[in-house]
Write a protein that holds these residues in place. Structure first.
Motif, PDB file in Angstrom:
ATOM      1  N   ALA A  16       0.861  -1.244   0.101  1.00 31.76           N
ATOM      2  CA  ALA A  16      -0.030  -0.274   0.351  1.00 31.76           C
ATOM      3  C   ALA A  16       1.196   1.437  -0.697  1.00 31.76           C
ATOM      4  O   ALA A  16       1.676   1.192   0.081  1.00 31.76           O
ATOM      5  N   THR A  19       2.183   5.074   4.595  1.00 31.17           N
ATOM      6  CA  THR A  19       1.414   4.272   5.081  1.00 31.17           C
ATOM      7  C   THR A  19       0.106   4.210   5.205  1.00 31.17           C
ATOM      8  O   THR A  19      -0.833   4.290   6.293  1.00 31.17           O
ATOM      9  N   GLU A  20      -0.588   3.843   4.144  1.00 26.05           N
ATOM     10  CA  GLU A  20      -1.264   3.823   3.989  1.00 26.05           C
ATOM     11  C   GLU A  20      -2.511   2.882   4.195  1.00 26.05           C
ATOM     12  O   GLU A  20      -1.640   0.969   4.596  1.00 26.05           O
ATOM     13  N   ARG A  21      -3.418   2.255   4.442  1.00 19.36           N
ATOM     14  CA  ARG A  21      -4.025   1.231   4.370  1.00 19.36           C
ATOM     15  C   ARG A  21      -4.013   0.543   3.340  1.00 19.36           C
ATOM     16  O   ARG A  21      -4.006   0.385   2.639  1.00 19.36           O
ATOM     17  N   PHE A  22      -4.385  -0.900   2.974  1.00 21.82           N
ATOM     18  CA  PHE A  22      -4.823  -1.721   2.069  1.00 21.82           C
ATOM     19  C   PHE A  22      -5.717  -1.302   1.796  1.00 21.82           C
ATOM     20  O   PHE A  22      -6.834  -1.176   2.188  1.00 21.82           O
ATOM     21  N   GLN A  24      -6.697   1.790   0.269  1.00 23.13           N
ATOM     22  CA  GLN A  24      -7.233   3.291   0.748  1.00 23.13           C
ATOM     23  C   GLN A  24      -7.346   3.702  -0.604  1.00 23.13           C
ATOM     24  O   GLN A  24      -8.162   4.812  -1.124  1.00 23.13           O
ATOM     25  N   GLU A  92       1.691  -3.841   3.573  1.00 24.27           N
ATOM     26  CA  GLU A  92       0.688  -2.547   5.045  1.00 24.27           C
ATOM     27  C   GLU A  92       1.444  -1.803   5.678  1.00 24.27           C
ATOM     28  O   GLU A  92       2.079  -2.546   6.972  1.00 24.27           O
ATOM     29  N   GLY A  94       2.999  -0.086   9.081  1.00 25.95           N
ATOM     30  CA  GLY A  94       2.648   0.616  10.569  1.00 25.95           C
ATOM     31  C   GLY A  94       2.803   2.364  10.349  1.00 25.95           C
ATOM     32  O   GLY A  94       3.857   2.608   9.877  1.00 25.95           O
ATOM     33  N   ARG A  98       0.101   1.712  15.933  1.00 26.38           N
ATOM     34  CA  ARG A  98      -0.478   1.383  14.835  1.00 26.38           C
ATOM     35  C   ARG A  98       1.128   0.234  13.215  1.00 26.38           C
ATOM     36  O   ARG A  98       1.407   0.852  13.186  1.00 26.38           O
ATOM     37  N   SER A 100       3.185  -2.549  11.587  1.00 31.57           N
ATOM     38  CA  SER A 100       2.909  -2.875   9.811  1.00 31.57           C
ATOM     39  C   SER A 100       1.740  -4.593   9.841  1.00 31.57           C
ATOM     40  O   SER A 100       1.897  -5.122  10.510  1.00 31.57           O
TER      41      SER A 100
END
Length: 347
Positions: A16, A19-22, A24, A92, A94, A98, A100
């Motif tokens: 991704a 540092t975006e979420r899957f 996003q 993804e 982290g 949050r 990784s």
């Protein structure tokens, strides 16, 4: 000059952005990576002759992967082309508190389905003096584990030095064998071991009583004195081991880690300088960068303490580089070892 051989699975890495979420954003960054290939790239960047051996399908994605390795100067002539798919991992990254996340998609990959006998280890190791693998490849399938043992026995018979990063991956051991049953057999054939404490515990069942302070892998509180006893127990359990290195990661957050390592050679115990790494760009491949640096230092006949410092500095720099591969030179590592950590523009 004798060359180094690394063996394992290389994968398509889909990450991704930033540092975006899957998903996003409707995109993924595509590169390549895998423990043993990452070590090969490090060694090639350090100017050593190195071959990477694997099994890949005969398709355009695998072609691109091999072209990328060739670009770094890694010899890929012993790669076998068979099977139907290349393994994939999704990443993804982290940030702050949050963590990784890695998602594997490597079932039935070319190397997972390859059988012993598909690689000519006599020829592959004929001009080698060092062989490296990790605990990741034997975790993906029984046949991959059998391939690893076949390679190790061939290396032992030819007097090749063997290093192994035990690399416990709980999400991979799914084919019916426990990590300890397989990795204990592998560890009995290794000369130079590389691990963190969890690898020793989960892959090999080796642990020592905590002394003085809480030994929390996730909590970031590490009592370094504890690791001398762990290293000694490793060499007592596996008499073939000549050296055991253990990396020490103190996780303050996803993008702020303390990083150091220790090494025991049966006589002396060394602890490296500790690096405070903030604003981490990409920590995936950091352990492989350490392994590559340690192999380089030992193979160049550095004193054990100096080889350890080189490995830790090389790995520290990897945390500043996107992707699996550690794209640094010997000169850059040596500058950091000498204390040049300011990050000032070089011109």
């Amino acid at each position: 000059m004798k060359h180094i051989v690394t063996f394992g699975e290389i994968m398509l890495r889909l990450k991704a952005p930033g540092t975006e979420r899957f998903f996003q954003s409707p995109m993924l960054e595509a590169t390549f990576g895998g423990g043993e290939a990452n070590v090969a790239v490090s060694l090639a960047n350090f100017g050593l002759p190195v071959s990477f051996v694997t099994v890949l399908p005969n398709n355009l994605i695998a072609d691109a992967c091999l072209a990328e390795l060739r670009r770094f100067g890694v010899d890929i002539k012993e790669v076998v082309r068979q099977g139907t798919r290349m393994g994939i991992y999704f990443l993804e990254a982290g940030a702050n508190q949050r963590p990784s996340v890695v998602v594997y998609d490597r079932s039935e990959s070319a190397i997972a389905t390859a059988q012993p006998g598909c690689l000519d280890w006599g020829r592959i190791l004929a001009d080698a003096d060092w062989f490296h693998l990790t605990g990741i490849t034997p975790a993906i399938s029984q046949s991959a584990a059998d391939l690893c043992l076949e390679a190790l026995h061939a290396a032992r018979s030819q007097g090749v030095t063997i290093s192994c990063d035990y690399n416990y991956r709980k999400n991979l051991w799914k084919y019916g064998k426990s990590a300890q049953s397989v990795m204990t057999e592998i560890a009995r054939l290794v000369d130079v071991g590389i691990a963190n404490e969890e690898d020793c515990q989960k892959a090999l069942g080796i642990e020592v009583e905590a002394s003085g302070s809480n030994q929390s892998i996730e909590g970031g509180h590490l009592n370094r004195a504890h690791y001398e006893a762990l290293c000694k127990k490793m060499l007592e359990t596996f008499p073939n081991l000549k050296k055991q290195a253990i990396t020490l990661r103190e996780s303050v957050s996803a993008d702020h880690n303390g990083w150091s390592a220790c090494l025991y050679n049966g006589k002396e115990f060394f602890v490296s300088r500790k690096y405070d790494i903030s604003d981490i760009v990409d920590r995936v491949g950091g352990g492989d960068a350490f392994a590559g640096g340690l192999i380089y230092g030992l193979r160049q006949n550095m004193a054990d303490a100096d080889a350890l410092e080189f490995a830790v500095a090389a790995s520290c720099l990897k945390h500043s580089i996107s992707g699996d591969f550690n794209r640094v030179s010997v000169a850059e590592v040596e500058r950091l070892m000498k204390g040049d950590a300011s990050g000032r523009v070089q011109r």
